[in-house]
Write a protein that holds these residues in place. Structure first.
Motif, PDB file in Angstrom:
ATOM      1  N   ARG A   1      -2.954  16.725 -20.354  1.00  0.00           N
ATOM      2  CA  ARG A   1      -3.946  15.700 -20.895  1.00  0.00           C
ATOM      3  C   ARG A   1      -4.788  14.621 -20.364  1.00  0.00           C
ATOM      4  NH1 ARG A   1      -2.544  16.206 -26.490  1.00  0.00           N
ATOM      5  NH2 ARG A   1      -3.252  14.303 -26.590  1.00  0.00           N
ATOM      6  N   SER A   2      -6.430  14.675 -20.683  1.00  0.00           N
ATOM      7  CA  SER A   2      -7.389  13.684 -20.032  1.00  0.00           C
ATOM      8  C   SER A   2      -6.446  12.328 -20.853  1.00  0.00           C
ATOM      9  CB  SER A   2      -8.519  14.196 -20.319  1.00  0.00           C
ATOM     10  OG  SER A   2      -9.058  15.322 -20.003  1.00  0.00           O
ATOM     11  N   LEU A   3      -6.863  11.299 -19.587  1.00  0.00           N
ATOM     12  CA  LEU A   3      -6.485   9.874 -20.119  1.00  0.00           C
ATOM     13  C   LEU A   3      -7.682   9.249 -19.122  1.00  0.00           C
ATOM     14  CD1 LEU A   3      -2.959   9.213 -19.189  1.00  0.00           C
ATOM     15  CD2 LEU A   3      -3.837  10.236 -21.461  1.00  0.00           C
ATOM     16  N   VAL A   4      -7.916   8.122 -19.760  1.00  0.00           N
ATOM     17  CA  VAL A   4      -9.491   6.897 -19.224  1.00  0.00           C
ATOM     18  C   VAL A   4      -8.173   5.816 -18.833  1.00  0.00           C
ATOM     19  CG1 VAL A   4     -10.977   6.489 -21.508  1.00  0.00           C
ATOM     20  CG2 VAL A   4     -11.361   6.570 -19.170  1.00  0.00           C
ATOM     21  N   SER A   5      -8.367   5.241 -18.236  1.00  0.00           N
ATOM     22  CA  SER A   5      -8.421   3.686 -17.767  1.00  0.00           C
ATOM     23  C   SER A   5      -9.250   2.527 -18.175  1.00  0.00           C
ATOM     24  CB  SER A   5      -8.258   3.947 -15.868  1.00  0.00           C
ATOM     25  OG  SER A   5      -9.279   3.978 -15.363  1.00  0.00           O
ATOM     26  N   ILE A   6      -9.073   2.219 -18.221  1.00  0.00           N
ATOM     27  CA  ILE A   6     -10.084   0.763 -19.077  1.00  0.00           C
ATOM     28  C   ILE A   6     -10.696   0.772 -17.653  1.00  0.00           C
ATOM     29  CG2 ILE A   6      -8.379  -0.807 -18.315  1.00  0.00           C
ATOM     30  CD1 ILE A   6     -10.764  -0.934 -21.417  1.00  0.00           C
ATOM     31  N   GLU A   7     -10.812   0.230 -16.258  1.00  0.00           N
ATOM     32  CA  GLU A   7     -11.839   0.155 -15.139  1.00  0.00           C
ATOM     33  C   GLU A   7     -12.607   1.263 -15.478  1.00  0.00           C
ATOM     34  OE1 GLU A   7      -7.441  -0.703 -13.943  1.00  0.00           O
ATOM     35  OE2 GLU A   7      -8.417   0.478 -14.946  1.00  0.00           O
TER      36      GLU A   7
ATOM     37  N   THR B   1     -15.867  -7.993 -17.065  1.00  0.00           N
ATOM     38  CA  THR B   1     -17.030  -7.340 -16.182  1.00  0.00           C
ATOM     39  C   THR B   1     -18.582  -7.361 -15.944  1.00  0.00           C
ATOM     40  OG1 THR B   1     -15.522  -5.296 -16.589  1.00  0.00           O
ATOM     41  CG2 THR B   1     -17.745  -5.088 -15.956  1.00  0.00           C
ATOM     42  N   LEU B   2     -19.201  -7.521 -17.439  1.00  0.00           N
ATOM     43  CA  LEU B   2     -20.172  -7.933 -17.037  1.00  0.00           C
ATOM     44  C   LEU B   2     -20.435  -9.527 -16.231  1.00  0.00           C
ATOM     45  CD1 LEU B   2     -21.704  -6.273 -20.703  1.00  0.00           C
ATOM     46  CD2 LEU B   2     -22.060  -5.337 -18.170  1.00  0.00           C
ATOM     47  N   CYS B   3     -19.382 -10.592 -16.839  1.00  0.00           N
ATOM     48  CA  CYS B   3     -19.689 -11.828 -16.645  1.00  0.00           C
ATOM     49  C   CYS B   3     -19.250 -12.184 -14.967  1.00  0.00           C
ATOM     50  CB  CYS B   3     -18.527 -12.518 -17.550  1.00  0.00           C
ATOM     51  SG  CYS B   3     -18.611 -12.928 -18.892  1.00  0.00           S
ATOM     52  N   MET B   4     -19.791 -11.223 -14.679  1.00  0.00           N
ATOM     53  CA  MET B   4     -19.935 -11.112 -12.805  1.00  0.00           C
ATOM     54  C   MET B   4     -21.399 -10.441 -12.446  1.00  0.00           C
ATOM     55  SD  MET B   4     -16.408  -9.886 -11.645  1.00  0.00           S
ATOM     56  CE  MET B   4     -15.212  -8.743 -12.815  1.00  0.00           C
ATOM     57  N   ASP B   5     -21.676  -9.785 -13.248  1.00  0.00           N
ATOM     58  CA  ASP B   5     -23.184  -8.901 -13.063  1.00  0.00           C
ATOM     59  C   ASP B   5     -24.069 -10.118 -13.656  1.00  0.00           C
ATOM     60  OD1 ASP B   5     -25.155  -7.664 -13.215  1.00  0.00           O
ATOM     61  OD2 ASP B   5     -24.052  -5.609 -13.867  1.00  0.00           O
ATOM     62  N   GLN B   6     -24.623 -10.960 -12.757  1.00  0.00           N
ATOM     63  CA  GLN B   6     -26.232 -11.201 -13.002  1.00  0.00           C
ATOM     64  C   GLN B   6     -26.886 -10.776 -13.810  1.00  0.00           C
ATOM     65  OE1 GLN B   6     -27.244 -13.573  -9.465  1.00  0.00           O
ATOM     66  NE2 GLN B   6     -25.616 -14.781  -9.583  1.00  0.00           N
ATOM     67  N   ARG B   7     -27.390  -9.879 -13.847  1.00  0.00           N
ATOM     68  CA  ARG B   7     -28.131  -8.891 -14.797  1.00  0.00           C
ATOM     69  C   ARG B   7     -27.841  -9.658 -15.759  1.00  0.00           C
ATOM     70  NH1 ARG B   7     -27.586  -2.855 -13.152  1.00  0.00           N
ATOM     71  NH2 ARG B   7     -25.343  -3.499 -13.421  1.00  0.00           N
TER      72      ARG B   7
END
Length: 323
Positions: free
Chosen positions: A206-212, A22-28
Motif C-alpha cells: 500500500r502507498s500512503l502519504v503523510s500530511i507533511e 505551513t503557508l503562514c510561515m511563508d512570506q510569499r
C-alpha cells in the motif's frame, strides 16, 4: 516582493489546517480561508469567509477579490457507511457542480492557478502487486466518490483550455499524520491497548502519504511553472504491507504488536460473508502509486520518510490522550 493572495477552501479540515499552518510561515503568500461556517480557529493573520453550502449556486465573489491562487480542498468526502439514497447525485452536487462553479468564478475574477485536490480513487480501487498507478493512466473510478472527482477533473481541464486559467490536479492516496481520524486512529488504539489482530500474514503493498508530504507538494504546485495543467499522484515514496505498517506503528507507539498469522484468503472470505468486502480490500489488497513524474517535472521528492511520519503521528496520539 509582494505576497500572493491564496484562497484555501475547506480550511478547517485535516489537510486545510496543515496547509494554512505551513503557508503562514511563508512570506510569499497571504491567505484567505473559506469554510461552510465562520470559525475562529485560524491564525490571526489569516482572513476567513463563510460561503455556506458548496454547490453549483455558491457565491464566491467576496472570497475571490484579488486572489491569485485557489487551493480547493473542500469536498463531500468518501465515507464507509453511506446514508444518502442517491450517493452519486449527492457527490456530484458538491464535488462536480460545486467545484466547477468555483472554478468558473475564479477564472472570471482573474485567478491565475487553480490547485484541485482530487483522489487516487479516480485511478481505481487497487493495483496488481508491483504494478503501481501512474498519473497518466486511463482513469477507472468505481465508486460514486471517485466518479465525482474524475468528472470534476475533466471539467477543470476543459475550463483551463477555454479560459487560460492554469489547473493543477493532485490525487493523494490515504493521508495520515498527527490528528488523523478514522481507520488509522482505530488501529493505533488497538495497538496501544495490545489487542490481538488477525493481520500478521498479509503480503500486500500500500502507498500512503503523510500530511507533511502532501502539503509540501501542494506548496510546490502553487507556482511551479511545470505544474500547470498537470496531474500528479502523491505518496511517501515507500510502499508497505498491512502487516509491516502495523509493526512500524507499534514500534512508533513503543508497544508490542500482537499479530496473528491468519491466512488472507480466510480473512477475505469472512469479510465478504459479513458484508465488509470494501474493508478487506483496504487491508488485504494492494494499491501502489508511481510518483516519478513529480521528480521529473517538479524536482519534488517526499521530504519526510514513512518512519518519521509514523513517529510524529504516534507522538501526537500519545500526547493528545486519544488512547
Amino acid at each position: 516582493m509582494s505576497s500572493k493572495l491564496v484562497l484555501v477552501t475547506g480550511g478547517s479540515g485535516f489537510v486545510g489546517k496543515s496547509l494554512i499552518k505551513t503557508l503562514c510561515m511563508d512570506q510569499r503568500y497571504k491567505l484567505i480561508a473559506s469554510t461552510r461556517h465562520l470559525s475562529g480557529s485560524f491564525p490571526s493573520d489569516v482572513s476567513s469567509v463563510s460561503v455556506g453550502t458548496l454547490d453549483g449556486e455558491t457565491d464566491w465573489q467576496p472570497a475571490l477579490k484579488d486572489v491569485g491562487i485557489v487551493v480547493h480542498l473542500a469536498a463531500r468526502v468518501h465515507v464507509m457507511r453511506e446514508s444518502d439514497a442517491d450517493p452519486l447525485t449527492a457527490f456530484r452536487k458538491v464535488n462536480v457542480d460545486g467545484t466547477l462553479n468555483l472554478a468558473r468564478q475564479a477564472a472570471v475574477a482573474g485567478v491565475k492557478r487553480f490547485v484541485f485536490i482530487s483522489s487516487i480513487k479516480v485511478n481505481g480501487e487497487g493495483t496488481p502487486f508491483g504494478k503501481p498507478y501512474t498519473a497518466d493512466d486511463v482513469p477507472a473510478p468505481i465508486d460514486p466518490y471517485g466518479v465525482s472527482k474524475h468528472e470534476a477533473e475533466q471539467g477543470l481541464l476543459a475550463l483551463a483550455a477555454d479560459t487560460g486559467m492554469e489547473v493543477v490536479i493532485i490525487r493523494p492516496v490515504l493521508v495520515y499524520g498527527p490528528g488523523v481520524k478514522a481507520n488509522m486512529l482505530s488501529m493505533m488504539r488497538w495497538l496501544y491497548r495490545g489487542v490481538p489482530l488477525p493481520l500478521g500474514a498479509i503480503d500486500n503493498r500500500r502507498s500512503l502519504v503523510s500530511i507533511e508530504n502532501l502539503v509540501d507538494l501542494i506548496v510546490v504546485c502553487l507556482d511551479h511553472p511545470a505544474a500547470a495543467n498537470q496531474i500528479f499522484l502523491v505518496s511517501d515514496g515507500e510502499d508497505v504491507s498491512t502487516t509491516g505498517l502495523l509493526r512500524r506503528m507499534g514500534a512508533s507507539l513503543d508497544r508490542p504488536v500482537r499479530l496473528l498469522p491468519v491466512p488472507p484468503g480466510l480473512l477475505r472470505c469472512m469479510a465478504v460473508l459479513s458484508g465488509k468486502g470494501a474493508i478487506s480490500q483496504r487491508l488485504l489488497g494492494s494499491l501502489q502509486v508511481d510518483i516519478e513524474k513529480n521528480y521529473r517535472l517538479l524536482g519534488w521528492s517526499p521530504p519526510v520518510t514513512l518512519n518519521q511520519a509514523l513517529l510524529s503521528t504516534a507522538r501526537h496520539f500519545l500526547e493528545s490522550g486519544q488512547a
